[in-house]
Design an enzyme around this catalytic site. Structure first.
Site, PDB file in Angstrom:
ATOM      1  CE  LYS A   1      51.821   0.126 -36.213  1.00  0.00           C
ATOM      2  NZ  LYS A   1      50.697   1.023 -36.126  1.00  0.00           N
ATOM      3  CB  THR A   2      51.054   2.550 -41.991  1.00  0.00           C
ATOM      4  OG1 THR A   2      51.283   2.774 -40.608  1.00  0.00           O
ATOM      5  CG2 THR A   2      49.942   3.446 -42.468  1.00  0.00           C
TER       6      THR A   2
ATOM      7  CG  ASP B   1      47.070   0.760 -36.959  1.00  0.00           C
ATOM      8  OD1 ASP B   1      47.845  -0.120 -36.537  1.00  0.00           O
ATOM      9  OD2 ASP B   1      47.458   1.806 -37.489  1.00  0.00           O
ATOM     10  CD  GLU B   2      49.166   2.187 -32.978  1.00  0.00           C
ATOM     11  OE1 GLU B   2      49.657   1.383 -32.165  1.00  0.00           O
ATOM     12  OE2 GLU B   2      49.847   3.008 -33.637  1.00  0.00           O
TER      13      GLU B   2
ATOM     14  CD  GLN C   1      55.105   0.326 -30.947  1.00  0.00           C
ATOM     15  OE1 GLN C   1      54.852   1.506 -31.117  1.00  0.00           O
ATOM     16  NE2 GLN C   1      55.371  -0.495 -31.953  1.00  0.00           N
TER      17      GLN C   1
ATOM     18  NE  ARG D   1      57.675   5.675 -31.752  1.00  0.00           N
ATOM     19  CZ  ARG D   1      57.048   4.767 -32.484  1.00  0.00           C
ATOM     20  NH1 ARG D   1      56.281   5.116 -33.468  1.00  0.00           N
ATOM     21  NH2 ARG D   1      57.211   3.483 -32.230  1.00  0.00           N
TER      22      ARG D   1
END
Length: 742
Positions: free
Chosen positions: A33-34, A220-221, A251, A604
């Site tokens: 996504k980044t 974002d997030e 998340q 992660r």
DNA sequence: CTCTTGAAGGTTTTT
DNA sequence: CCTTCAAGAG
């Protein structure tokens, strides 16, 4: 742009190219996504001709913001500095600095951290004569904070409280707290958001200005936004409606901080014309890791349907190790890392140790220290929250914002000036009577009844501050701080103390000084206010440096958005993770949040994941017996390797799980302690010269006295072999070992 | 007013 | 375990 040029998959491409109108990107962990966000910004500028200054991107940390800006710069080559890329808080501060006076604050308002909030709340409780046994300051702070998250003002709060006497009392504190903040020309973290939204609501022309400016907005997030943040974004996007939010409901881990999962779940209801794009291909982890994550999260209800898949190889099984105690657990982890580095050519920075609570870092720190493994702990006590730092910053704050009474109160008797509680009370009584500010009361202290000898002390304190304030006009921040240290004798006092602790504090102060120097070098227009603002909004994770070679230790919360080749998930025990609170509580949604946290932790890992737990563990000085975490049992057996030991393991003497004695441990920690800036030392510069050579007798803080038998120049650092009298032969890096020649 | 000492009470997670 | 708070002596 086409696919081959950018290396984006079709879904990602679509997300990049859909620039007009509301867009929800449901981006699973590791789905790139980044990349999508950066390419989207780049494409807006380069292909659609959008001005960089018409773009706003909200990231979760300052570090992420910096990285995004850098990457856009690489693609586009110009203009990235004009994009607003920052966190919610930083964006709001930037806006408020220009318009705060419309809300009755001066533009140089102070930002209060949690500590400041707490002292203010305590003050108010005392003033309202509330029994601290009956009312917990923590509870009140939490109540006020969540009220602010929901944009409930004190008046409304009082009405909502109804006949609940306790809530009525809370409402009274809230009202008083808010008044006090304003009087001090200060805002807390929540206020930064709340006041900005108020600004937009009350001044349509201001809102309009920013709506015109931010024609394209990305968040974002998004799953971790709370109600105020949602309001902030929707107000800004209301005009052009080019709002792109990226998130993953699986998340969402910040409910305790007011994050409202509904923001993402109901985005399509709020914006019926929203385009929804799902990114389900994971580029980060192996099949096995991903399968484990999928299986665990599948136990949650009420999530958006999705299943991550990957083309990555199956990879290793997930290691699961149960130990007798936390000590053995930590020892194993330290050993595995050492082994990986020695025998598999891994770097320390390939490893991360993740845990549920900050307290768990201790054991790992101790064992890593013993194993001579470089590490960095993220989180825990914030550098800027340390006493000596807060003291000195309080001086700077008072200079910058004369109305910050809280800061004045902090330093009025630091260092000791003989102005004690009795004196302060007299001044405060008089101040309340006159209806003036505390600091102004100090200036007119001669009218305060009954001060006697303290009067002169107060006078010299206030005149000291006045002098400093005058000097602030022409001194740099660094010079100013030096002046403060000099005149107050702050460091001199610590030196006189001569204890380990005092030495550590002095080190911290030195670090503060170099942080200021860094700031003044790098900032476009360095100023005292600018520095204080930066300091208020940094988080520990911002100081993590990918170049440096160290193992990272942090909570699962801090690990969000990061990835590592090798991850240890430690303390996988019921009662730790999921936490005791959620197991005993009766809110099943809390358990789901913990499960999401577990999902975050598992995802992660890129190549290798190790889960560890202990049968017994010391918690708050008491031994606890915990079962293996229920989350572990949610991972299919066939994905797990229980192999007890791998390879040969040297015959270990029976372990005595006696914690290192406090003093020795503290001393080692001290010698080894890792300052963010020292971190660079590890990678960038080795010790240029060693003051010992082969054959010399040296002392190691833990291993004692020994003789240097070999020194190898490893490029980055010297690897020194020492034959210790007690501990035997050890190899270690010179920059860590801190060997002293005897 | 300051410093020392002892007891009590408290823990997720953070911008 | 570790921090915080109250009490008492100097």
């Amino acid at each position: 742009m086409n696919q081959t040029e950018t290396g984006l998959n079709p879904m990602q491409m679509e997300a990049v190219e859909h620039t007009e109108g509301p867009l929800l990107i449901l981006a699973g962990a590791g789905s790139g996504k980044t990349r999508v966000l950066t390419h989207r910004i780049a494409s807006l500028i380069r292909d659609k001709g959008v001005n960089p200054w018409n773009i706003m991107a909200i990231t979760f940390t300052n570090k992420a913001a910096g990285e995004m800006r850098e990457r856009v710069d690489k693609i586009v080559g110009y203009g990235s500095e004009r994009i607003w890329v920052s966190t919610f808080h930083s964006s709001c501060v930037r806006i408020l600095r220009r318009h705060a006076e419309r809300l009755g604050y001066a533009n140089n308002f102070a930002i209060y951290d949690t500590d400041d909030q707490k002292s203010l709340i305590k003050d108010i409780m005392k003033r309202l004569q509330m029994d601290p046994k009956l009312y917990r300051d923590r509870a009140i702070m939490a109540a006020i904070s969540s009220a602010k998250d929901e944009m409930i003002e004190p008046d409304q709060y009082r009405i909502d409280a109804g006949i609940d006497w306790k809530l009525q009392k809370y409402a009274a504190v809230y009202a008083e707290y808010q008044a006090e903040l304003k009087k001090n020309n200060a805002m807390d973290f929540d206020d930064l958001l709340v006041q900005t939204v108020k600004l937009f609501q009350q001044f349509p022309e201001v809102l309009d200005y920013y709506q015109e400016q931010f024609r394209y907005i990305m968040v974002d997030e998004y799953q971790d936004t709370n109600t105020v943040q949602f309001r902030f974004v929707s107000l800004l996007a209301a005009k052009y409606r080019n709002l792109c939010v990226v998130g993953d409901d699986d998340q969402s881990i910040y409910k305790f901080r007011g994050a409202n999962i509904e923001n993402i779940l109901s985005f399509e209801h709020v914006f019926p014309d929203a385009k929804v794009i799902k990114l389900e291909q994971n580029y980060r982890s192996t099949q096995n890791i991903l399968n484990a994550a999928n299986e665990v999260i599948a136990n949650n209800q009420g999530r958006k349907a999705k299943r991550l898949w990957t083309e990555n190889p199956e990879g290793d099984l997930i290691d699961l190790r149960q130990f007798q105690s936390g000590f053995e657990e930590a020892e194993y982890v330290a050993g595995e890392i050492t082994r990986g580095v020695r025998t598999e050519g891994k770097k320390y920075r390939d490893y991360a140790i993740l845990y549920r609570t900050n307290a768990q870092s201790r054991l790992f720190e101790e064992k890593l220290l013993l194993a001579n493994v470089p590490y960095k702990i993220v989180g825990g006590v914030n550098f800027y929250a340390r006493r000596e730092i807060k003291d000195l910053l309080a001086y700077l704050r008072v200079i910058e914002n004369p109305e910050d009474d809280l800061a004045v109160l902090r330093i009025i008797n630091v260092p000791r000036r003989g102005i004690g509680a009795a004196t302060i009370n007299k001044v405060q009584d008089w101040e309340a009577e006159q209806g003036i500010r505390f600091y102004d009361a100090l200036l007119e202290a001669e009218y305060v009844p009954g001060l006697m000898r303290s009067l002169n002390k107060i006078k010299s304190f206030t005149s000291f501050l006045q002098v400093l304030r005058a000097k602030a006009d022409y001194l740099s921040v660094k010079e100013l701080l030096n002046e403060i240290i000099e005149e107050t004798g702050y460091v001199a006092d610590l030196q006189a103390e001569g204890t380990e602790e005092a030495a550590a504090r002095i080190e911290n102060i030195d670090e503060l000084i170099s942080k200021i120097a860094d700031y003044e070098e790098s900032a476009e227009q360095p100023s005292l206010g600018g520095f204080l603002q930066e300091v208020a909004l940094v988080s520990d994770i911002d100081s993590v440096d990918e170049e440096s070679d160290y193992v990272l230790l942090m909570t699962l919360h801090s690990a969000k958005g990061l990835e590592f080749p090798n991850v240890f998930l430690a303390g996988m025990e019921d009662g730790i993770f999921p936490s005791y609170m959620t197991i005993t509580g009766d809110d099943p949604s809390e358990l789901e949040e913990e499960r999401r946290l577990c999902y975050v932790g598992i995802t992660r890992a890129m190549q290798h994941l190790t889960l560890t737990c202990a049968r017994q563990r010391m918690i708050r000085g008491e031994v606890q017996y915990n079962k293996m975490s229920r989350f572990v049992k949610e991972i299919p057996r066939e994905l797990i390797s229980l192999e007890r030991e791998r390879g040969e393991i040297e015959d270990r003497k029976p372990k005595m799980d006696i914690p290192t004695r406090g003093s020795v441990y503290a001393a080692m920690k001290q010698a080894f302690r890792e300052k963010p800036q020292q971190a660079k030392t590890f990678s960038a510069q080795k010790a240029t010269k060693l003051d010992y050579e082969i054959g010399d007798t040296v002392r190691h803080i833990k291993f004692g006295v020994g003789i240097v038998t070999d020194i190898v120049d490893g490029g980055r650092d010297y690897e020194v072999t020492v034959n210790f009298d007690q501990a035997g032969t050890k190899k270690m890096f010179a920059s860590f070992a801190k060997l002293k020649k005897l």
